[in-house]
Design a protein around this motif. Structure first.
Motif, PDB file in Angstrom:
ATOM      1  N   VAL A 197      21.656   1.135 -24.027  1.00 60.04           N
ATOM      2  CA  VAL A 197      22.720   1.455 -24.971  1.00 60.04           C
ATOM      3  C   VAL A 197      24.027   0.913 -24.194  1.00 60.04           C
ATOM      4  O   VAL A 197      24.188   1.570 -23.072  1.00 60.04           O
ATOM      5  N   LEU A 198      24.905   0.366 -24.790  1.00 61.31           N
ATOM      6  CA  LEU A 198      26.286   0.199 -24.188  1.00 61.31           C
ATOM      7  C   LEU A 198      27.324   0.673 -25.307  1.00 61.31           C
ATOM      8  O   LEU A 198      27.212   0.256 -26.310  1.00 61.31           O
ATOM      9  N   VAL A 199      28.179   1.626 -24.635  1.00 65.06           N
ATOM     10  CA  VAL A 199      29.447   2.026 -25.405  1.00 65.06           C
ATOM     11  C   VAL A 199      30.585   1.748 -24.829  1.00 65.06           C
ATOM     12  O   VAL A 199      30.968   1.729 -23.807  1.00 65.06           O
ATOM     13  N   THR A 200      31.316   1.112 -25.645  1.00 60.08           N
ATOM     14  CA  THR A 200      32.657   0.560 -25.158  1.00 60.08           C
ATOM     15  C   THR A 200      33.813   1.443 -25.953  1.00 60.08           C
ATOM     16  O   THR A 200      33.623   1.539 -27.068  1.00 60.08           O
ATOM     17  N   PRO A 201      35.109   1.433 -25.327  1.00 57.22           N
ATOM     18  CA  PRO A 201      36.129   2.079 -26.071  1.00 57.22           C
ATOM     19  C   PRO A 201      36.740   1.109 -27.063  1.00 57.22           C
ATOM     20  O   PRO A 201      36.825  -0.099 -27.143  1.00 57.22           O
ATOM     21  N   LEU A 202      37.265   1.797 -27.971  1.00 60.14           N
ATOM     22  CA  LEU A 202      37.810   0.774 -29.164  1.00 60.14           C
ATOM     23  C   LEU A 202      39.124   0.219 -28.516  1.00 60.14           C
ATOM     24  O   LEU A 202      39.396  -1.174 -29.089  1.00 60.14           O
ATOM     25  N   GLU A 203      39.984   0.510 -27.380  1.00 64.44           N
ATOM     26  CA  GLU A 203      40.987  -0.174 -26.845  1.00 64.44           C
ATOM     27  C   GLU A 203      40.354  -0.436 -25.735  1.00 64.44           C
ATOM     28  O   GLU A 203      40.438   0.112 -24.430  1.00 64.44           O
TER      29      GLU A 203
END
Length: 456
Positions: A197-203
């Motif tokens: 799982v990879l989570v990235t910030p919206l900005e």
């Protein structure tokens, strides 16, 4: 925990949407009643239909409210049982890594593992029951989805998400990190048949947003570590991306990392986890263009984080290890480039001892040391690699209150940054009285991220 969050979210959304839709129908009814005109019979018929809709929605609201009240008790019971299970899993990890003679007998060990398996089965059955109810509530919500669309959406397709094995580490991690509000991706490893799982910030800033790789301990997985140290909750506020991989599933059902160059170290299979994690990070870079890379590892994951630093992962800026160290024999780390290191260790850790343990030897009988170095030895090693010397009697630069299970400011922070290679910091957080699994909360997450993201 992720199931409870999902349940609450779906219930709240369903009640909110039904209530809003009912209000809209009432307003429409009032408008029809006040409009007048020649079409009295048609208006009256439409008004009766709207009133029937309102009554139906009110009944649905009442049913959902009653079910919500009934489920509260079930949720509380499940939460307590999940806490008990998490403690049992940590105990199992402790038992697996301690000396075999620390157990009363082989029969006692089997009995302990059997009890843990029963607990897992029982929790799994309860989760299945609640999961079925969540699906029913989601069906209710979907009937009015066209009126009130969802505010956030999973990056992957819903069809793809539904295909994730129920109860798997991957599925549980996805459900947990959905609450982060960031963009979620599933990263396929090119060699192993698994995903992370990879989570990235919206900005997201191309080439600048840093990536933290978080490694679980022996017998755990990415969802357990995320529940214990919830880094995913900060991806948007702190502006970093998070990669949550899982180690190899061993014959006994325990996931692990192999932080050595040898095959089958400690009875484990000889997986090349350096190659695996290097390739996984490279694949994640194909999804987004990250800046610097940081590793955080707990216990066995801390061992692996040190090993990744030894092997010089491209772009690695710093590592932080909680209750994990490295082996006494250090030949596999020769020529390692300097990186910033934060070593976090409790003095009451009876699984991976603060002072280290050199009592074990390689099973081949050649007398080579096989066990692990202590906390001070680790910061001394990495200081030397950075061209500086760890003092024999350092003075703490600050005391921190991180462990909620130990009174007062139990953690003394020792720092070495002068004289080291440019941009390198070596730091030791010694938790006086802290165990192998300290009672950390938001204060620890704040301090950990503050240290990692400052290593620019």
């Amino acid at each position: 925990m992720e199931l409870i969050l999902a349940l609450k979210s779906v219930e709240a959304a369903s009640l909110r949407r039904l209530g809003t839709l009912a209000a809209c129908i009432l307003l429409a009814a009032i408008a029809l009643g006040c409009s007048g005109g020649g079409e009295d019979s048609d208006s009256n018929e439409r008004l009766r239909e709207l009133e029937a809709d309102v009554r139906s929605l009110e009944e649905s609201n009442e049913v959902l409210a009653a079910e919500n009240a009934a489920l509260k008790g079930e949720i509380e019971t499940l939460r307590r049982e999940q806490v008990d299970l998490a403690e049992a899993l940590r105990a199992a990890e402790s038992a697996a890594e301690q000396e075999q003679d620390a157990l009363d007998s082989e029969a006692a060990r089997d009995e302990q593992l059997a009890a843990l398996e029963e607990g897992q089965i029982r929790i799994g059955e309860r989760l299945d029951g609640l999961d079925a109810r969540i699906q029913e509530l989601e069906a209710v919500a979907s009937r009015i989805e066209s009126v009130f669309p969802s505010a956030t959406e999973w990056t992957g397709s819903k069809d793809e998400q539904s295909l994730l094995p129920v109860g798997s580490a991957l599925a549980r991690t996805v459900r947990l990190v959905e609450e982060s509000g960031g963009d979620i991706y599933l990263v396929d490893h090119p060699g192993r048949e698994d995903r992370a799982v990879l989570v990235t910030p919206l900005e997201f800033v191309d080439g600048e947003t840093p990536l933290i790789v978080s490694l679980h301990g022996f017998g755990g997985h990415s969802a357990y570590l995320s529940a214990y140290v919830p880094l995913h909750e900060r991806v948007n506020t702190e502006g970093f991306a998070l990669l949550l991989p899982n180690g190899t599933l061993g014959a006994a059902g325990n996931r692990f990392w192999n932080p050595t160059d040898q095959c089958c170290a400690g009875g484990k299979s000889g997986e090349d986890d350096v190659a695996y994690l290097t390739e996984l990070v490279a694949t994640a870079r194909e999804v987004r263009d990250f800046g610097p890379v940081y590793f955080f590892g707990y216990s066995n994951g801390g061992f692996m984080s040190y090993h990744m630093a030894c092997k010089g992962l491209p772009g690695l800026r710093a590592i932080a290890s909680l209750a994990g160290t490295s082996y006494v024999e250090d030949a596999s780390c020769e020529g390692a480039p300097p990186v910033s290191v934060l070593h976090i260790h409790g003095t009451a850790d009876d699984v991976i001892r603060y002072e280290g343990d050199e009592s074990k030897r390689v099973p081949t009988g050649d007398g080579a040391p096989a066990f692990y170095a202590g906390a001070r030895e680790m910061v001394t090693r990495w200081s030397r690699r950075a061209g500086c010397d760890w003092p024999e009697s350092p003075e703490p630069h600050v005391s921190l209150d991180l462990d909620r299970s130990v009174p007062g400011s139990e953690t003394q922070a020792f720092r070495l940054e002068s004289g080291c290679a440019e941009g390198i910091t070596i730091e030791l957080w010694m938790g006086a009285g802290s165990s192998h699994a300290p009672g950390y909360g938001d204060a620890f997450v704040d301090a950990l991220l503050g240290w990692l993201l400052s290593q620019e």
